[in-house]
Design an enzyme around this catalytic site. Structure first.
Site, PDB file in Angstrom:
ATOM      1  N   GLY A 180     -18.213  -4.563  -9.579  1.00 32.86           N
ATOM      2  CA  GLY A 180     -17.226  -5.308 -10.349  1.00 32.86           C
ATOM      3  C   GLY A 180     -15.827  -5.086  -9.808  1.00 32.86           C
ATOM      4  O   GLY A 180     -15.628  -4.837  -8.616  1.00 32.86           O
TER       5      GLY A 180
ATOM      6  N   SER B  48      -5.742 -13.981   1.746  1.00 34.41           N
ATOM      7  CA  SER B  48      -6.686 -13.120   1.040  1.00 34.41           C
ATOM      8  C   SER B  48      -6.940 -13.700  -0.346  1.00 34.41           C
ATOM      9  O   SER B  48      -6.016 -14.224  -0.981  1.00 34.41           O
ATOM     10  CB  SER B  48      -6.166 -11.678   0.938  1.00 34.41           C
ATOM     11  OG  SER B  48      -5.202 -11.546  -0.082  1.00 34.41           O
ATOM     12  N   ASN B  49      -8.196 -13.627  -0.767  1.00 35.46           N
ATOM     13  CA  ASN B  49      -8.597 -14.022  -2.122  1.00 35.46           C
ATOM     14  C   ASN B  49      -8.221 -15.463  -2.470  1.00 35.46           C
ATOM     15  O   ASN B  49      -7.946 -15.779  -3.632  1.00 35.46           O
ATOM     16  CB  ASN B  49      -7.987 -13.058  -3.144  1.00 35.46           C
ATOM     17  CG  ASN B  49      -8.347 -11.617  -2.846  1.00 35.46           C
ATOM     18  OD1 ASN B  49      -9.482 -11.191  -3.025  1.00 35.46           O
ATOM     19  ND2 ASN B  49      -7.375 -10.860  -2.351  1.00 35.46           N
TER      20      ASN B  49
ATOM     21  N   TYR C  74       0.841  -1.194   0.000  1.00 28.96           N
ATOM     22  CA  TYR C  74       0.000   0.000   0.000  1.00 28.96           C
ATOM     23  C   TYR C  74       0.875   1.243   0.000  1.00 28.96           C
ATOM     24  O   TYR C  74       1.738   1.411   0.870  1.00 28.96           O
ATOM     25  CB  TYR C  74      -0.921   0.027   1.219  1.00 28.96           C
ATOM     26  CG  TYR C  74      -2.040  -1.001   1.193  1.00 28.96           C
ATOM     27  CD1 TYR C  74      -2.332  -1.734   0.046  1.00 28.96           C
ATOM     28  CD2 TYR C  74      -2.831  -1.219   2.323  1.00 28.96           C
ATOM     29  CE1 TYR C  74      -3.350  -2.670   0.031  1.00 28.96           C
ATOM     30  CE2 TYR C  74      -3.865  -2.143   2.315  1.00 28.96           C
ATOM     31  CZ  TYR C  74      -4.116  -2.869   1.166  1.00 28.96           C
ATOM     32  OH  TYR C  74      -5.137  -3.793   1.159  1.00 28.96           O
TER      33      TYR C  74
ATOM     34  N   TRP D  80     -13.433  -6.621   1.304  1.00 29.39           N
ATOM     35  CA  TRP D  80     -12.800  -5.379   0.860  1.00 29.39           C
ATOM     36  C   TRP D  80     -13.582  -4.798  -0.320  1.00 29.39           C
ATOM     37  O   TRP D  80     -14.315  -5.500  -0.999  1.00 29.39           O
ATOM     38  CB  TRP D  80     -11.326  -5.582   0.504  1.00 29.39           C
ATOM     39  CG  TRP D  80     -10.985  -6.616  -0.529  1.00 29.39           C
ATOM     40  CD1 TRP D  80     -10.691  -7.935  -0.306  1.00 29.39           C
ATOM     41  CD2 TRP D  80     -10.858  -6.423  -1.945  1.00 29.39           C
ATOM     42  NE1 TRP D  80     -10.395  -8.569  -1.490  1.00 29.39           N
ATOM     43  CE2 TRP D  80     -10.482  -7.670  -2.510  1.00 29.39           C
ATOM     44  CE3 TRP D  80     -11.011  -5.323  -2.782  1.00 29.39           C
ATOM     45  CZ2 TRP D  80     -10.271  -7.839  -3.877  1.00 29.39           C
ATOM     46  CZ3 TRP D  80     -10.808  -5.489  -4.156  1.00 29.39           C
ATOM     47  CH2 TRP D  80     -10.437  -6.739  -4.679  1.00 29.39           C
TER      48      TRP D  80
END
Length: 313
Positions: A228, A154-155, A55, A222
């Site tokens: 989308g 994550s994901n 980030y 998130w």
């Protein structure tokens, strides 16, 4: 109770509430702005602050800005949950879940945040070249040294999580995924199962929602208000007029805002997801906290789902 279930029960909660604050956008703020945002969030009851080593404009940029601006005292540090993610490369293509990379990035995050430990470390998106033994070696070293208390991903799909679990002995307590009224495939795939020719019935994530509930993993959401993959806000896009109309009408019933109702739609699901906000505005945090306390009726939940363009058979 299995050994895994017993270990899961011993883990501390990720946060006191259903709302956390993501730090991805704080590079747009100066130190005083970051302090003001943090203080406002804490005043509203936020305890979870979500970071990642990528980030910002360079490695650990937002972590460093946060650590420098907030300067957590030891007593306050124990009151909050600091989590960060690693694995995405800024200096090379792809991802890296090697033990060396994980350990190096955690050291950088600790220095940048000005803390001796992380409450949660997540693997940032799946690395198809992952070697579970490498991840396990890094996690063991970080846990034994006291530098990381709990771990997540994550994901990741359920199968990817199971692959990690062949070697990783720590419970993987959370999976951070995109979800919301503008990105609801997690529930849409299950609702439209066995509908031939309907794209909504295609299983793209191997039943991740059901997997997470079965295994007691917290789903952290998130970009909850994005349509989308970063196409725009559900509150502004012209193509979302039916959804905007339903949100507005239901918000009027509860004497609140559309963003509060969009949050309530997420937190109404029995999977007990956590919403990670990406805002730098205190009023948006307040609205989402209020929304997390509203329990929508089943009819309201499904109305919003259909207004977002999804099918209920």
């Amino acid at each position: 109770m299995t050994k895994e279930e017993a270990m899961q029960k011993e883990q501390p909660p990720l946060a006191n509430g259903r709302i956390g604050l993501g730090m991805m956008r704080i590079d747009s703020l100066d130190s005083s702005g970051i302090r003001a945002l943090y203080s406002a969030a804490r005043g509203l009851g936020i305890t979870l602050f979500d970071h990642a080593d990528v980030y910002g404009r360079e490695w650990h940029d937002c972590e460093r800005r946060f650590g420098s601006a907030v300067k957590l005292a030891a007593s306050e540090r124990e009151e909050i949950v600091l989590q960060t993610k690693c694995g995405i490369r800024m200096d090379a293509p792809g991802l890296d879940f090697s033990a060396e990379h994980i350990l190096r990035q955690v050291e950088g995050s600790l220095r940048s945040l000005g803390t001796e430990y992380l409450d949660v470390l997540m693997l940032h998106r799946p690395d198809t070249l992952v070697e579970p033994e490498e991840v396990a070696r890094a996690f063991d070293e970080l846990e034994e040294s006291g530098k990381v208390r709990t771990f997540g991903v994550s994901n990741h799909t359920g199968g990817q999580i199971d692959l990690l679990r062949t070697c990783v002995r720590q419970p993987l307590i959370a999976n951070q995924v995109q979800f919301g009224l503008g990105h609801a495939a997690l529930v849409a795939q299950g609702l439209a199962a066995n509908m031939e020719g309907n794209p909504q019935s295609y299983d793209l994530d191997n039943g991740l929602l059901t997997y997470s509930r079965v295994h007691g993993m917290t789903l952290q959401v998130w970009s909850p208000f994005q349509s989308g993959f970063f196409e725009g806000s559900i509150f502004d896009l012209p193509g979302q007029r039916p959804l905007q109309s339903s949100l507005s009408r239901i918000a009027e019933k509860y004497n609140t805002s559309s963003s509060a109702i969009a949050t309530a739609w997420i937190t109404r699901h029995p999977a007990r997801m956590q919403v990670i906000l990406g805002t730098t505005r205190a009023d948006r945090i307040s609205e989402s906290i209020l929304g997390s306390k509203i329990v929508l009726t089943r009819a309201e939940w499904y109305e919003l789902y259909e207004a977002a363009g999804y099918i209920v058979p």
